[in-house]
Scaffold this motif. Structure first.
Motif, PDB file in Angstrom:
ATOM      1  N   PRO A 124      35.268 -20.088 -16.142  1.00  0.00           N
ATOM      2  CA  PRO A 124      35.696 -19.150 -14.911  1.00  0.00           C
ATOM      3  C   PRO A 124      34.486 -18.625 -14.018  1.00  0.00           C
ATOM      4  O   PRO A 124      34.625 -18.852 -12.834  1.00  0.00           O
ATOM      5  N   GLY A 125      33.310 -18.429 -14.766  1.00  0.00           N
ATOM      6  CA  GLY A 125      32.197 -18.220 -14.044  1.00  0.00           C
ATOM      7  C   GLY A 125      31.610 -19.288 -12.884  1.00  0.00           C
ATOM      8  O   GLY A 125      30.770 -19.072 -12.287  1.00  0.00           O
ATOM      9  N   ASP A 126      32.058 -20.701 -13.266  1.00  0.00           N
ATOM     10  CA  ASP A 126      31.630 -21.533 -12.381  1.00  0.00           C
ATOM     11  C   ASP A 126      32.261 -21.712 -11.154  1.00  0.00           C
ATOM     12  O   ASP A 126      31.955 -22.322  -9.927  1.00  0.00           O
ATOM     13  N   PHE A 127      33.343 -20.711 -10.881  1.00  0.00           N
ATOM     14  CA  PHE A 127      33.923 -20.458  -9.445  1.00  0.00           C
ATOM     15  C   PHE A 127      33.726 -19.269  -8.761  1.00  0.00           C
ATOM     16  O   PHE A 127      33.395 -18.263  -9.514  1.00  0.00           O
ATOM     17  N   SER A 128      33.650 -19.414  -7.476  1.00  0.00           N
ATOM     18  CA  SER A 128      33.636 -17.946  -6.745  1.00  0.00           C
ATOM     19  C   SER A 128      34.729 -17.056  -6.972  1.00  0.00           C
ATOM     20  O   SER A 128      35.807 -17.609  -7.409  1.00  0.00           O
ATOM     21  N   ALA A 129      34.483 -15.976  -6.431  1.00  0.00           N
ATOM     22  CA  ALA A 129      35.834 -15.158  -6.894  1.00  0.00           C
ATOM     23  C   ALA A 129      36.857 -15.434  -5.961  1.00  0.00           C
ATOM     24  O   ALA A 129      37.827 -15.369  -6.533  1.00  0.00           O
ATOM     25  N   GLY A 155      37.467  -9.633 -17.008  1.00  0.00           N
ATOM     26  CA  GLY A 155      36.586  -8.258 -17.172  1.00  0.00           C
ATOM     27  C   GLY A 155      35.536  -8.288 -18.155  1.00  0.00           C
ATOM     28  O   GLY A 155      34.662  -7.635 -18.004  1.00  0.00           O
ATOM     29  N   ARG A 156      35.872  -9.194 -19.222  1.00  0.00           N
ATOM     30  CA  ARG A 156      34.772  -9.207 -20.249  1.00  0.00           C
ATOM     31  C   ARG A 156      33.753 -10.134 -19.753  1.00  0.00           C
ATOM     32  O   ARG A 156      32.621  -9.939 -20.250  1.00  0.00           O
ATOM     33  N   GLN A 157      33.913 -10.750 -19.094  1.00  0.00           N
ATOM     34  CA  GLN A 157      32.817 -11.782 -18.426  1.00  0.00           C
ATOM     35  C   GLN A 157      32.030 -10.888 -17.251  1.00  0.00           C
ATOM     36  O   GLN A 157      31.290 -11.507 -16.495  1.00  0.00           O
ATOM     37  N   GLY A 158      32.670  -9.885 -16.793  1.00  0.00           N
ATOM     38  CA  GLY A 158      32.019  -9.327 -15.500  1.00  0.00           C
ATOM     39  C   GLY A 158      32.534  -9.949 -14.196  1.00  0.00           C
ATOM     40  O   GLY A 158      31.722  -9.775 -13.299  1.00  0.00           O
ATOM     41  N   LEU A 159      33.597 -10.691 -14.268  1.00  0.00           N
ATOM     42  CA  LEU A 159      33.923 -11.443 -13.022  1.00  0.00           C
ATOM     43  C   LEU A 159      35.040 -10.727 -12.311  1.00  0.00           C
ATOM     44  O   LEU A 159      35.813 -11.428 -11.237  1.00  0.00           O
ATOM     45  N   LEU A 160      35.537  -9.533 -12.754  1.00  0.00           N
ATOM     46  CA  LEU A 160      36.769  -8.950 -12.111  1.00  0.00           C
ATOM     47  C   LEU A 160      36.224  -8.034 -11.098  1.00  0.00           C
ATOM     48  O   LEU A 160      35.404  -7.310 -11.387  1.00  0.00           O
TER      49      LEU A 160
END
Length: 160
Positions: A124-129, A155-160
């Motif tokens: 998921p972190g490979d993609f923009s918001a 949320g756990r990955q800090g991406l939300l």
């Protein structure tokens, strides 16, 4: 019947009713399939954990997260192979006369990237918001969990 057997039964009832009609004892079939899936997830997860190198300086929580990711990837792979099979009447998106060219391109983009996430070829972190929003659009909750695109996982990955 375990969680995988129930998931398979629900999926097949919705997408493969013709195949279920051919099974003599669906309850026993899905109970056995669930056990097979559970065993295969365990085997793949264990094999990956044994071959994954230790990470120097890794904290307990980092290690736990990494091992959990290994489990999710193994589970997603096995579910794709044994449970979440194509629908009886699965057709190519390009054959859908109701999709405009832009909608078709969007669906193909989403499908391709969701498969990559399930296979562990991307994260998921490979993609923009904005891309994560596009990927999540209309996806079932279980697919979001398996791809790491659920609210909790992001949320756990800090991406939300």
């Amino acid at each position: 019947m375990n969680q995988y057997g129930r998931l398979a039964q629900r999926h097949w009832q919705e997408f493969r009713p013709g195949r279920i009609a051919e099974i003599d004892d669906p309850e026993a079939f899905f109970a056995e399939l669930g056990t097979d899936v559970q065993d295969e997830v365990r085997v793949r997860c264990t094999a990956e954990r044994l071959t994954a190198p230790a990470v120097a300086g890794e904290t307990y929580l980092e290690r736990a997260s990494r091992l959990q990711q290994i489990r999710h990837e193994a589970e997603a792979e096995v579910l794709r192979e044994l449970v979440l099979l194509p629908a009886d009447d699965d057709v190519d998106l390009a054959d859908d006369p109701h999709l405009t060219e832009g909608e078709l391109a969007e669906e193909q983009w989403r499908e391709s990237h969701l498969h990559d996430l399930l296979a562990g070829r991307s994260r998921p972190g490979d993609f923009s918001a904005a891309e994560r929003v596009r990927l999540r659009a209309g996806a079932p909750a279980r697919l979001l969990e398996l791809t790491g695109l659920s609210d909790e996982a992001l949320g756990r990955q800090g991406l939300l």
